[in-house]
Write an enzyme that holds these catalytic residues in place. Structure first.
Site, PDB file in Angstrom:
ATOM      1  N   LYS A 156     -19.389  -7.592 -13.249  1.00  0.00           N
ATOM      2  CA  LYS A 156     -18.036  -7.929 -12.784  1.00  0.00           C
ATOM      3  C   LYS A 156     -17.738  -9.403 -13.046  1.00  0.00           C
ATOM      4  CE  LYS A 156     -16.727  -8.538  -8.269  1.00  0.00           C
ATOM      5  NZ  LYS A 156     -15.706  -9.592  -8.016  1.00  0.00           N
TER       6      LYS A 156
ATOM      7  N   ASP B 139     -12.073  -8.271 -12.726  1.00  0.00           N
ATOM      8  CA  ASP B 139     -11.488  -8.150 -11.384  1.00  0.00           C
ATOM      9  C   ASP B 139     -10.481  -9.273 -11.148  1.00  0.00           C
ATOM     10  OD1 ASP B 139     -11.053  -7.397  -8.753  1.00  0.00           O
ATOM     11  OD2 ASP B 139     -12.891  -8.330  -7.997  1.00  0.00           O
ATOM     12  N   LEU B 140      -9.281  -9.116 -11.712  1.00  0.00           N
ATOM     13  CA  LEU B 140      -8.256 -10.157 -11.576  1.00  0.00           C
ATOM     14  C   LEU B 140      -7.192  -9.774 -10.555  1.00  0.00           C
ATOM     15  CD1 LEU B 140      -7.797 -11.161 -15.337  1.00  0.00           C
ATOM     16  CD2 LEU B 140      -9.367 -12.120 -13.641  1.00  0.00           C
ATOM     17  N   LYS B 141      -7.265  -8.577 -10.013  1.00  0.00           N
ATOM     18  CA  LYS B 141      -6.328  -8.108  -8.970  1.00  0.00           C
ATOM     19  C   LYS B 141      -4.892  -8.444  -9.353  1.00  0.00           C
ATOM     20  CE  LYS B 141      -9.774  -8.326  -5.281  1.00  0.00           C
ATOM     21  NZ  LYS B 141     -10.890  -9.042  -5.928  1.00  0.00           N
TER      22      LYS B 141
ATOM     23  N   HIS C 213      -0.991  -8.500  -9.853  1.00  0.00           N
ATOM     24  CA  HIS C 213       0.157  -8.181  -8.997  1.00  0.00           C
ATOM     25  C   HIS C 213       1.340  -8.985  -9.525  1.00  0.00           C
ATOM     26  CE1 HIS C 213       1.942  -8.120  -4.631  1.00  0.00           C
ATOM     27  NE2 HIS C 213       2.679  -7.472  -5.507  1.00  0.00           N
ATOM     28  N   ASP C 214       2.193  -8.334 -10.325  1.00  0.00           N
ATOM     29  CA  ASP C 214       3.314  -9.042 -10.939  1.00  0.00           C
ATOM     30  C   ASP C 214       4.339  -7.994 -11.353  1.00  0.00           C
ATOM     31  OD1 ASP C 214       4.884 -11.013 -12.328  1.00  0.00           O
ATOM     32  OD2 ASP C 214       3.057 -12.183 -12.644  1.00  0.00           O
ATOM     33  N   ILE C 215       5.367  -8.395 -12.057  1.00  0.00           N
ATOM     34  CA  ILE C 215       6.345  -7.396 -12.510  1.00  0.00           C
ATOM     35  C   ILE C 215       5.655  -6.471 -13.523  1.00  0.00           C
ATOM     36  CG2 ILE C 215       8.386  -8.814 -12.042  1.00  0.00           C
ATOM     37  CD1 ILE C 215       8.472  -9.424 -15.073  1.00  0.00           C
TER      38      ILE C 215
ATOM     39  N   THR D 248      -9.716  -7.098   2.323  1.00  0.00           N
ATOM     40  CA  THR D 248     -10.494  -7.045   3.576  1.00  0.00           C
ATOM     41  C   THR D 248     -10.382  -8.347   4.366  1.00  0.00           C
ATOM     42  OG1 THR D 248     -12.423  -7.587   2.254  1.00  0.00           O
ATOM     43  CG2 THR D 248     -12.171  -5.289   2.900  1.00  0.00           C
TER      44      THR D 248
ATOM     45  N   ARG E 176     -24.829 -11.572  -4.475  1.00  0.00           N
ATOM     46  CA  ARG E 176     -25.914 -12.448  -4.009  1.00  0.00           C
ATOM     47  C   ARG E 176     -27.282 -11.796  -3.834  1.00  0.00           C
ATOM     48  NH1 ARG E 176     -21.981 -14.712   0.468  1.00  0.00           N
ATOM     49  NH2 ARG E 176     -21.238 -12.592   0.106  1.00  0.00           N
TER      50      ARG E 176
END
Ligand code: C5P
Length: 230
Positions: free
Chosen positions: A31, A58-60, A62-64, A118, A209
């Site tokens: 990742k 994993d850039l999450k 959230h945009d148009i 979370t 970790r």
């Protein structure tokens, strides 16, 4: 069979290469998160792919919809295997991400949705105008994502069993916050052992970790892989 994904929460491409070489054939999936990607850019993805490993970017997003679509297209061109979006980006954005992935044909990345971070609690939801209980919000966002093309969701160990029941057998359930039995839990509050997460329905476990900081990372990865099968 569930797959182990090692979170490359490291500072540089040089450290990443060192870790991948150390882990060798014990780990096939890595990742890359926002921090490493912001520091090193797409070259770090190319560096991991050069070892013939799978990449979870994993850039999450959230945009148009159009912007998310283009970002997924760029990720697909890099050869990434999994990418994350926020389900709260809405129906059109989720569909745009999936369409862009499918347009990549044989190398289509799978799209995973984040339901609720979370780090948020019930009062944070109220602040942003979400009046449902957290559990109902996670369920609703998981259904919204998967009914609009997402291949699955990121979900905490405590949500896995319920989300498997709600989303059915095909959904990918990718679970961080996993700790081998007896390990230091660090700042993870809700942990499960690898065996428990897989039995509950996780398809992929994300572990950072406990492997990166182990005296012998290769042995730690092997032990976790063994626990996943047990
Ligand atoms: O080091 P550790 O095993 O806790 O790393 C877990 C990875 O999963 C990290 O990259 C972390 O950012 C990510 N993650 C998490 N908990 C979430 C979402 C993502 O630990 N709720």
């Amino acid at each position: 069979m569930a797959e182990l994904i090692v979170a490359l929460d490291l500072a540089s491409t040089a450290e990443v290469k060192k870790m991948i070489e150390l882990l060798g054939n014990t780990v096939d999936f890595y990742k890359i998160g926002l921090e490493l990607f912001s520091a090193e850019g797409p070259d770090v993805v190319r560096a991991v792919k050069a070892y013939n490993k799978k990449v979870f970017l994993d850039l999450k997003l959230h945009d148009i919809p159009r912007t998310v679509e283009r970002a997924v297209t760029s990720g697909a061109a890099l050869g990434v295997d999994l990418m994350t979006i926020h389900s709260v980006g809405g129906r059109a954005m989720i569909k745009a991400a999936k369409d862009a992935a499918l347009a990549a044909g044989a190398h289509a990345p799978k799209i995973l949705a984040v339901t609720a971070l979370t780090s948020l609690d019930q009062s944070d939801l109220t602040d942003i105008g979400v009046l449902r209980e957290m559990k109902a919000q996670v369920e609703a966002m998981g259904l919204l994502a998967c009914s609009n093309g997402a291949d699955g969701i990121v979900c905490s160990p405590k949500e896995v069993a319920n989300m498997r029941r709600i989303l059915g057998p095909a959904a990918l359930l990718v679970t961080p916050g996993v700790r081998p039995a007896g390990a230091d839990v660090g700042d993870q509050k809700r942990v499960a052992t690898p065996g428990q997460a897989v039995r509950d329905g996780s398809t992929h476990l994300v572990v950072g970790r406990p492997i990166l900081e182990a005296a012998d990372p290769r042995a730690a990865a092997l032990a976790i892989a063994a626990e996943m099968k047990a």
